[in-house]
Design an enzyme around this catalytic site. Structure first.
Site, PDB file in Angstrom:
ATOM      1  N   LYS A   1      75.585  13.261 -11.837  1.00  0.00           N
ATOM      2  CA  LYS A   1      75.183  15.081 -12.216  1.00  0.00           C
ATOM      3  C   LYS A   1      73.952  14.954 -12.497  1.00  0.00           C
ATOM      4  CE  LYS A   1      79.126  15.296 -14.209  1.00  0.00           C
ATOM      5  NZ  LYS A   1      79.823  15.956 -15.850  1.00  0.00           N
TER       6      LYS A   1
ATOM      7  N   ARG B   1      84.925   3.397 -10.013  1.00  0.00           N
ATOM      8  CA  ARG B   1      84.199   4.713  -9.474  1.00  0.00           C
ATOM      9  C   ARG B   1      83.997   4.480  -8.740  1.00  0.00           C
ATOM     10  NH1 ARG B   1      80.423   6.880 -13.283  1.00  0.00           N
ATOM     11  NH2 ARG B   1      80.046   8.229 -12.469  1.00  0.00           N
TER      12      ARG B   1
ATOM     13  N   GLU C   1      83.203  16.925 -18.324  1.00  0.00           N
ATOM     14  CA  GLU C   1      82.380  17.407 -19.118  1.00  0.00           C
ATOM     15  C   GLU C   1      81.066  18.920 -18.239  1.00  0.00           C
ATOM     16  OE1 GLU C   1      78.964  14.835 -20.740  1.00  0.00           O
ATOM     17  OE2 GLU C   1      77.999  16.059 -21.618  1.00  0.00           O
TER      18      GLU C   1
HETATM   19  P1  ATP Z   1      78.659  11.532 -14.565  1.00  0.00           P
HETATM   20  O1  ATP Z   1      77.944  10.605 -14.526  1.00  0.00           O
HETATM   21  O2  ATP Z   1      78.117  12.231 -13.042  1.00  0.00           O
HETATM   22  O3  ATP Z   1      77.574  13.095 -14.877  1.00  0.00           O
HETATM   23  P2  ATP Z   1      80.572  11.541 -15.452  1.00  0.00           P
HETATM   24  O4  ATP Z   1      81.802  10.229 -16.058  1.00  0.00           O
HETATM   25  O5  ATP Z   1      79.548  11.477 -16.925  1.00  0.00           O
HETATM   26  O6  ATP Z   1      80.147  11.583 -14.138  1.00  0.00           O
HETATM   27  P3  ATP Z   1      82.861  13.522 -16.392  1.00  0.00           P
HETATM   28  O7  ATP Z   1      82.127  15.218 -16.558  1.00  0.00           O
HETATM   29  O8  ATP Z   1      82.604  12.054 -18.067  1.00  0.00           O
HETATM   30  O9  ATP Z   1      81.301  12.434 -15.477  1.00  0.00           O
HETATM   31  O10 ATP Z   1      84.232  13.083 -15.678  1.00  0.00           O
HETATM   32  C1  ATP Z   1      85.034  13.379 -15.610  1.00  0.00           C
HETATM   33  C2  ATP Z   1      85.834  12.902 -15.192  1.00  0.00           C
HETATM   34  O11 ATP Z   1      85.665  12.029 -13.887  1.00  0.00           O
HETATM   35  C3  ATP Z   1      86.068  11.538 -15.605  1.00  0.00           C
HETATM   36  O12 ATP Z   1      87.224  11.032 -15.967  1.00  0.00           O
HETATM   37  C4  ATP Z   1      85.042  10.251 -14.652  1.00  0.00           C
HETATM   38  O13 ATP Z   1      85.583   9.133 -15.272  1.00  0.00           O
HETATM   39  C5  ATP Z   1      85.535  11.085 -13.807  1.00  0.00           C
HETATM   40  N1  ATP Z   1      84.924  10.061 -12.847  1.00  0.00           N
HETATM   41  C6  ATP Z   1      83.233  10.937 -12.729  1.00  0.00           C
HETATM   42  N2  ATP Z   1      82.049   9.718 -11.583  1.00  0.00           N
HETATM   43  C7  ATP Z   1      83.173   9.397 -10.722  1.00  0.00           C
HETATM   44  C8  ATP Z   1      83.303   8.639  -9.729  1.00  0.00           C
HETATM   45  N3  ATP Z   1      82.197   8.557  -8.968  1.00  0.00           N
HETATM   46  N4  ATP Z   1      84.223   7.974  -9.412  1.00  0.00           N
HETATM   47  C9  ATP Z   1      85.627   8.661 -10.304  1.00  0.00           C
HETATM   48  N5  ATP Z   1      85.609   8.680 -11.222  1.00  0.00           N
HETATM   49  C10 ATP Z   1      84.843   8.991 -11.482  1.00  0.00           C
HETATM   50 MG    MG Z   2      79.958  11.975 -18.458  1.00  0.00          MG
END
Ligand code: ATP
Ligand code: MG
Length: 540
Positions: A264, A254, A29
Site C-alpha cells: 500500500k 503472502r 489497516e
Molecule cells: P501492505 O504491505 O500492502 O500495507 P499489509 O499487510 O500491511 O499490506 P494490512 O492492511 O495490514 O496490509 O493487511 C490486512 C490483511 O491482509 C492482513 O491479514 C495481511 O496479512 C493480509 N495481506 C496483505 N497483503 C497480502 C498479500 N500480498 N497476500 C496475502 N495477504 C495479504
Molecule cells: Mg500492515
C-alpha cells in the site's frame, strides 16, 4: 474436505472440540486501498466462515492514526462487498482502546510491564542483534506504583511525544528479538479518524491485535508469514492478559505477483506522484482498479483459489490472473464488432440497407442476439486487406474473397490508392451467401469483422498494460521500472451502433481483438477500457 493446511487445522479443532465453529477476521489497516494480495486473505478468512458456518469480522487495525483515514475505511468496505463477502461485525481496534489500556494496567500490576524513558532510537540501539542479547533498560525495575503513576500520566498528557513508552517485561536475552521487552504503548498526539483527540497514547499493533482477536472470540487468527516470529509475543499477550481459550495465530505465504506492486505504501506513492489517476486507476493492482478496469469479482476469487494457501513464499505469474478474467468473460461477455483502424469497403451490388442478426455469445445455449445494420459502405480493419499479402494471409486480397462476420461473402473487384496508401476497396457481395443461403458453402478461408460506415459510432480505446517493466540487473527498484507505455489511447475507430445502447460498465469481446469494458461517453465517442487481451499466455 480441507482445501489447505489452515482448513485442516480448523477441522481438527472442531473435531477435537477446541471450538464449536469458527470465528475469523480480516484485519486491514485503513492506510490505503485493498490490493489483490488482500483478496487472498479475504478468500481465506471468509472462505472458512462460509465453509464451516462460522463468523468473520471486519476489523480495522487502526492503531497508527497518522497514516489512516476514513476514505480508506469506506473503500475497504466497498471492495469487500464487491467480492461478495459479508462480515458479521464491523470492528475497530480503537473500539477496544479503553479495554486495551486496562489490560496494560493489569500487566503493570503483575510486574510484567514498565514505563521506559528511552527514545525509540535508544530502544533500537539497546535491542541487541540476532547474535547478541539486548541490554536491559535502566527503568526496567521501576516499582509497580511508579509504573502505574507514570502510565496514567502518559495517558493524561504529561509527557511529550516519544519521550516514554510502556514496555513488556519479558527477556532481553531472548533469541527472538520480538520478545526483548517490546513496546506496548507509545505517546503520540495525533488526530484519530475514529477516536478523535481522545487518546494521546496508542497501543502497538503487536499488543492491540491479540487483544482484539481475544475480545471478539476469534478462534483462528490468520496472517502472513512475516508475523511468524511475532507469534510467541501474541501468545504471551493473550496468556498474561488472562484470556481463557485464547485465539491461535496461523501464518500463510503472502501473494506475490510478478511485476506487480503489492504494498500500500508504494501504491500510495504512485497515486501521490500522479503516475496513475488515483487508487482505482485501471492499471492499479488494487481491487478498485480491477473493478474499474472490468475484472469480474468471480475471476479474482477463482484466481485466489487456484493459487492456494501455502507455507512458503513464491511468486505467481500475472498471466494466471488474466487467464481467470478471460475464463469468466468468455462465458459472459457479448461478442461485438469494433474496427480500430478503419478502411472503407464499398459493396457495389448492395443497394438497400440490410439488417444482420448477430449472436451475443456463441458459448451460451439459446444466446440472445442483437442487430447490426449493413449498408453499401462499411469499414473493415486496415490490416484485413493486403495488396501484397504475406504467406498464410486468409483475409481480403486482390482477386480474393472473404466472409463478413454474420453476413455475406465479399468478392474483390478493385481498390483505390492515394499517394501509395489504400483508401478504399470495392467488392461485390455474393448473392445468397449469408448463412443458410444457397451460396453459403462457398469456401472462403477468412472471416473478418466490420461496421456500417454510416451508422457506426466513434470510439476511444484505452489500452492498458503493466505498470512495471521486467526487473533487470541494473533496474531492480520499482522507481526505475515504471513502464512509460502502460496506457495507449487509440482514437479513430468505430463500433457497431448496438454498443451505443448498452449500459456503461458492460463487458464485451471485440471479436478478433480483446475484451473491453464500456466505461462511458466523451462527447459523441464511446470510451472503452481494455480489460484483457484475447490470447491466453498462461501455460497450464
Ligand atoms: P501492505 O504491505 O500492502 O500495507 P499489509 O499487510 O500491511 O499490506 P494490512 O492492511 O495490514 O496490509 O493487511 C490486512 C490483511 O491482509 C492482513 O491479514 C495481511 O496479512 C493480509 N495481506 C496483505 N497483503 C497480502 C498479500 N500480498 N497476500 C496475502 N495477504 C495479504
Ligand atoms: Mg500492515
Amino acid at each position: 474436505m480441507a482445501n489447505n493446511f489452515i482448513e485442516a487445522v480448523v477441522e481438527k479443532d472442531i473435531a477435537e472440540g477446541r471450538c464449536e465453529s469458527t470465528v475469523t477476521r480480516f484485519p486491514p489497516e485503513p492506510n490505503g486501498y485493498l490490493h489483490i494480495g488482500h483478496a487472498k486473505s479475504l478468500c481465506i478468512n471468509f472462505g472458512i466462515k462460509e465453509k464451516y458456518q462460522g463468523k468473520c469480522n471486519l476489523r480495522f487495525d487502526d492503531t497508527n492514526p497518522t497514516k489512516e483515514d476514513v476514505e480508506y475505511v469506506d473503500s475497504i468496505k466497498e471492495d469487500i462487498r464487491w467480492l461478495g463477502f459479508e462480515w458479521d461485525n464491523e470492528c475497530f481496534a480503537s473500539d477496544y482502546f479503553e479495554q486495551t489500556y486496562d489490560y496494560a494496567v493489569e500487566l503493570i500490576k503483575k510486574g510484567l510491564a514498565y514505563v521506559c524513558d528511552y527514545s525509540a532510537e535508544e530502544i533500537r540501539q539497546t535491542r541487541g542483534t540476532l547474535t547478541e542479547p539486548g541490554q536491559e533498560s535502566p527503568w526496567r525495575n521501576r516499582s509497580v506504583e511508579e509504573n502505574l503513576k507514570l502510565f496514567a500520566e502518559m495517558r493524561a498528557g504529561k509527557y511529550p511525544d516519544g519521550s516514554k513508552t510502556l514496555r513488556a517485561k519479558i527477556d532481553m536475552a531472548s533469541s527472538n528479538i520480538n520478545m526483548r521487552d517490546p513496546v506496548l504503548y507509545r505517546i503520540l498526539r495525533a488526530h484519530h479518524h475514529h477516536t478523535g483527540d481522545k487518546w494521546l497514547i496508542y497501543p502497538m499493533y503487536d499488543f492491540a491485535h491479540p487483544i482484539g482477536d481475544a475480545i471478539e472470540g476469534v478462534t483462528h487468527s490468520i496472517c502472513t508469514l512475516e508475523f511468524e516470529d511475532h507469534r510467541p509475543l501474541y501468545d504471551w499477550v493473550t496468556e498474561n492478559c488472562g484470556f481463557v481459550n485464547p485465539p491461535h495465530q496461523y501464518e500463510f505465504a503472502r501473494l506475490n505477483i510478478k511485476n506487480t506492486i503489492m504494498s500500500k505504501r508504494y501504491l500510495k506513492k504512485l497515486v501521490d506522484n500522479g503516475l496513475v489517476d488515483g487508487w482505482d486507476d485501471p492499471r492499479m493492482p488494487t481491487l478498485s482498479g480491477m473493478r474499474r478496469r472490468g475484472y469480474p469479482a468471480e475471476a479474482i476469487k477463482n484466481f485466489c483459489a487456484a493459487v492456494g494457501v501455502a507455507k512458503a513464499n513464491s511468486e505467481v505469474d500475472g498471466a494466471l490472473l488474466e487467464h481467470y478474467v478471460r475464463d469468466c468473460l468468455n462465458r459472459t461477455a457479448d461478442r461485438v464488432m469494433v474496427v480500430e483502424d478503419p478502411l472503407k469497403v464499398i459493396i457495389s451490388n448492395l443497394e438497400n440497407e440490410e439488417i444482420v442478426t448477430l449472436v451475443n455469445n456463441p458459448n451460451e445455449e439459446n444466446s440472445a442476439t442483437h442487430e447490426a445494420p449493413l449498408g453499401k459502405e462499411i469499414y473493415i480493419e486496415r490490416s484485413d486487406f493486403a495488396v501484397n499479402p504475406p504467406p498464410k494471409y486468409h483475409r481480403l486480397v486482390p482477386g480474393g474473397m472473404v466472409r463478413l462476420k454474420g453476413a455475406y461473402i465479399l468478392k474483390y473487384i478493385s481498390h483505390e490508392t492515394v499517394d501509395g496508401k489504400v483508401v478504399s476497396v470495392t467488392c461485390e457481395a455474393i448473392p445468397d451467401s449469408k448463412q443458410g443461403g444457397v451460396n453459403a458453402n462457398i469456401k472462403v478461408k477468412g472471416v473478418i469483422h466490420w461496421v456500417d460506415a454510416e451508422k457506426c459510432v466513434p470510439v476511444k480505446l484505452m489500452k492498458y498494460s503493466g505498470l512495471l517493466t521486467d526487473e533487470t540487473e541494473d533496474k531492480k527498484d520499482f522507481d526505475d521500472r515504471i513502464n512509460p507505455c502502460s496506457l495507449e489511447v487509440v482514437e479513430g475507430g468505430f463500433a457497431e451502433p448496438y454498443l451505443a445502447e448498452c449500459p456503461s460498465g458492460s463487458a464485451f469481446q471485440f471479436i478478433r481483438a480483446a475484451y473491453y469494458k464500456l466505461a462511458g461517453k466523451e462527447g459523441d465517442k464511446l470510451v472503452f477500457y481494455r480489460i484483457v487481451e484475447l490470447k491466453d499466455s498462461f501455460n497450464k
